[in-house]
Design a protein around this motif. Structure first.
Motif, PDB file in Angstrom:
ATOM      1  N   TYR A 174       0.811  -1.208   0.000  1.00  0.00           N
ATOM      2  CA  TYR A 174       0.000   0.000   0.000  1.00  0.00           C
ATOM      3  C   TYR A 174       0.853   1.271   0.000  1.00  0.00           C
ATOM      4  CZ  TYR A 174      -3.698  -3.191   1.611  1.00  0.00           C
ATOM      5  OH  TYR A 174      -4.583  -4.218   1.732  1.00  0.00           O
ATOM      6  N   ASN A 175       2.110   1.177   0.443  1.00  0.00           N
ATOM      7  CA  ASN A 175       2.874   2.373   0.794  1.00  0.00           C
ATOM      8  C   ASN A 175       3.966   2.762  -0.200  1.00  0.00           C
ATOM      9  OD1 ASN A 175       4.593   0.265   1.278  1.00  0.00           O
ATOM     10  ND2 ASN A 175       5.155   0.891   3.356  1.00  0.00           N
ATOM     11  N   ASP A 178       3.178   6.411  -0.693  1.00  0.00           N
ATOM     12  CA  ASP A 178       2.849   7.123   0.544  1.00  0.00           C
ATOM     13  C   ASP A 178       3.280   6.254   1.712  1.00  0.00           C
ATOM     14  OD1 ASP A 178       1.803   8.444   2.721  1.00  0.00           O
ATOM     15  OD2 ASP A 178      -0.311   8.212   2.146  1.00  0.00           O
ATOM     16  N   CYS A 181       0.694   5.228   4.226  1.00  0.00           N
ATOM     17  CA  CYS A 181      -0.450   4.418   3.805  1.00  0.00           C
ATOM     18  C   CYS A 181      -0.193   2.948   4.115  1.00  0.00           C
ATOM     19  CB  CYS A 181      -0.717   4.604   2.323  1.00  0.00           C
ATOM     20  SG  CYS A 181      -2.157   3.723   1.722  1.00  0.00           S
ATOM     21  N   ASN A 186      -9.710   6.012   1.371  1.00  0.00           N
ATOM     22  CA  ASN A 186      -9.335   7.363   0.970  1.00  0.00           C
ATOM     23  C   ASN A 186      -9.538   8.347   2.114  1.00  0.00           C
ATOM     24  OD1 ASN A 186      -8.796   6.876  -1.922  1.00  0.00           O
ATOM     25  ND2 ASN A 186     -10.966   6.326  -1.993  1.00  0.00           N
ATOM     26  N   VAL A 191       0.238  12.823   2.901  1.00  0.00           N
ATOM     27  CA  VAL A 191       1.054  11.832   2.205  1.00  0.00           C
ATOM     28  C   VAL A 191       2.516  12.025   2.601  1.00  0.00           C
ATOM     29  CG1 VAL A 191       1.899  11.096  -0.059  1.00  0.00           C
ATOM     30  CG2 VAL A 191      -0.525  11.620   0.258  1.00  0.00           C
ATOM     31  N   ASN A 207      -3.366  12.434  -2.347  1.00  0.00           N
ATOM     32  CA  ASN A 207      -4.054  11.434  -1.528  1.00  0.00           C
ATOM     33  C   ASN A 207      -5.444  11.150  -2.114  1.00  0.00           C
ATOM     34  OD1 ASN A 207      -5.943  13.388  -0.566  1.00  0.00           O
ATOM     35  ND2 ASN A 207      -4.632  13.916   1.167  1.00  0.00           N
ATOM     36  N   SER A 267      -3.579   6.199  -2.831  1.00  0.00           N
ATOM     37  CA  SER A 267      -4.345   5.309  -1.950  1.00  0.00           C
ATOM     38  C   SER A 267      -4.741   4.014  -2.647  1.00  0.00           C
ATOM     39  CB  SER A 267      -5.598   6.022  -1.449  1.00  0.00           C
ATOM     40  OG  SER A 267      -6.351   6.514  -2.538  1.00  0.00           O
TER      41      SER A 267
END
Length: 301
Positions: A174-175, A178, A181, A186, A191, A207, A267
């Motif tokens: 996920y990251n 970001d 994240c 959302n 970020v 984001n 996201s």
């Protein structure tokens, strides 16, 4: 990079470029790469400069974007009243030399720091000519690891054989764009820029809530090879988002250039799906979702 890897940086090269003769005198000087921008064409220009070790393996690459116009950020307000300062054009934008005012851009796979070649021209389904030393390739198979993609910035990776619908490996992170994240969903959360973020210094990926004011009713004028979205309720001019099309998730071919636009968000919607702004002549969704191996546009914040 040499300290982290323990390897000596041997040389630098122009791996991919959309314009001939713009990036010259490329070399390695101590801990730096050096290059010259010979000119700033009216159309803009893009190149990817890579460094190699003594074995000729690419260790890292940088996307260099040359743009002739003002890039003062534009302030937009989202549906929850939060302001975001965005670039007035997509990252890696080019102007069509033969069509006044038409723009198109390079495409990013979600989580990768460098982009894939754009079309030959606006509304074209043909790849642009590459003036770099690498051959732009489109693989239907995913990369085995993220590192494989770093070594091959000229390769679009499909998701064939990947149960996670991803362009690399068997895991879904996920990251990548970001660091903050760690789950789906959302929000207006800040970020945290990562090393894989393709945006220039001072900018980062949007984001999940950045474009939530954009809708079919919050436009200036009608769809015309893109949309002028209102920046806020009082705006009468709008900010333009071109219908740049995309590269297909499985084979990297150009699709719907001039008819549809996608802009990546940082996201994720699920373990396999990530989020994007999506629009065409009859539809606007600021929190759409698609698999990570698509090639979409980027609008830095």
């Amino acid at each position: 990079i040499s300290k982290d890897t323990g390897e000596t940086i041997d040389s630098a090269q122009l791996s991919i470029a959309d314009t001939d003769g713009i990036f010259t005198n490329i070399s390695v000087s101590g801990d730096y790469i050096k290059f010259k921008v010979a000119s700033v064409p009216d159309t803009g220009a893009n190149g990817i400069i890579s460094i190699k070790n003594s074995a000729g393996t690419i260790m890292w690459s940088w996307h260099i974007w040359v743009w002739p116009d003002d890039l003062t950020p534009v302030t937009i307000t989202n549906k929850t009243g939060v302001d975001y300062n965005i670039l007035p054009v997509n990252l890696a934008t080019k102007k069509d030399a033969s069509t006044s005012g038409k723009m198109y851009d390079w495409f990013y796979q979600w989580g990768r720091p460098t982009p894939m070649l754009p079309p030959m021209s606006y509304n074209s389904a043909t790849d642009a000519t590459n003036y770099g030393v690498k051959t732009f390739t489109k693989s239907t198979a995913c990369a085995t690891t993220y590192g494989e993609a770093i070594k091959n910035p000229h390769t679009f990776y499909g998701d064939s054989g990947n149960s996670k619908a991803n362009w690399f490996g068997s895991s879904s992170y996920y990251n990548l764009w970001d660091a903050n994240c760690t789950s789906t969903g959302n929000s207006d959360n800040t970020v945290v820029k990562t090393v894989y973020d393709p945006c220039p210094v001072g900018f980062k990926m949007p984001n999940g809530n950045t474009f939530t004011y954009f809708s079919g009713s919050n436009m200036v004028g009608s769809f015309n090879n893109g949309c002028y979205f209102k920046r806020n309720a009082d705006d009468t001019t709008g900010v333009f988002f071109p219908a740049s099309g995309y590269r297909a998730f499985s084979i990297g071919s150009l699709k719907e250039v001039g008819f549809v636009g996608f802009v990546w968000l940082s996201s994720a919607n699920s373990q396999n799906i990530v989020c994007t702004l999506h629009f065409d002549s009859s539809y606007v969704n600021p929190q759409y979702h698609r698999v990570r191996s698509f090639g979409f546009s980027v609008r830095p914040v």
